[in-house]
Design an enzyme around this catalytic site. Sequence first.
Site: not given
Length: 339
Positions: A198, A239
């Site tokens: 990420d 997420d």
Amino acid sequence: MMNSERLANVALAGLSLAPLVVNVDPNLNVVLTACLTVFVGCYRSVKPTPPTETMSKEHAMRFPLVGSAMLLSLFLLFKFLSKDLVNAVLTCYFFVLGIAAFAATLLPAIKRFLPEKWNEDLVIWHFPYFRSLEFEFTRSQIVAAIPGTMFCVWYAKQKHWLANNVLGLAFSIQGIEMLSLGSFKTGAILLAGLFVYDIFWVFFTPVMVSVAKSFDAPIKLLFPTADLKRPFSMLGLGDIVIPGIFVALALRFDVSRGKGPQYFISAFSGYAVGVISTIIVMNWFQAAQPALLYIVPAVIGFVAVHCIWNGDMKPLLEFDESKTQSTEEVAAEESKKVE
């Protein structure tokens, strides 16, 4: 379904519809929606038998590489092909997936109002001309697929942000409910790998943000804002689902020990703190943030500190869900002992 889960389901539905009738702060909306989705998915994952799809350590180590390849492929597709063409193909793909996810999410509520035979008797359907291909389903699943199909038709025609969010929530809940990390070791490997993934794709390349803005499909949740330059805040489903399956594992670990939700509370609190931290930093710098940068350390850190404090590090690291007996197996062994 547990009362707490029912309340969370109602709250989640209300939160999804709230921006249509009242002015909801998008930051608060992001935090509450993400946390309630994880909560519902975790409690739905607690079943007599562990989730069928279990991730191995090898899969966990490869996952960031596979994810990177898919992300880069989508970036190149959007760069060299028409966005409308790519999104049209993706809409067809997610139309089918959306029906399945929406129906599966509604199924537990619908089954209570249908005959028992409809819930249990399997119907086997063979493909014409390809008799080796077959589908197994129940009549209850067909009933649940009807509103799922109608909703997906609305999504495909209107592409309304609310339709996008409802399908995104269904995908997230199903992902948390159906996937298992197997062990906390595998979970730590996966989260650590995606932590780096990420950060790299958000901070060091334009790929992640570009794909998120171009991808017109329910792989992200959209939260309306009053800013005309930035009409929506976004939160990727990864997420929610990735840390969510770790939080769900903590809940099932608590259940396997016959105790209350101790480590679930720690993991869930860590997730909430991580999401809130993401929102704070995003607003402070007015720039997109890799949410896992804040969520992963918070989730793992809260569980680790709690575990060390209680002296449960060994049983937690030794926990392997694939070796956990199902409720039926335990009942069978107890009946044998009685005999």
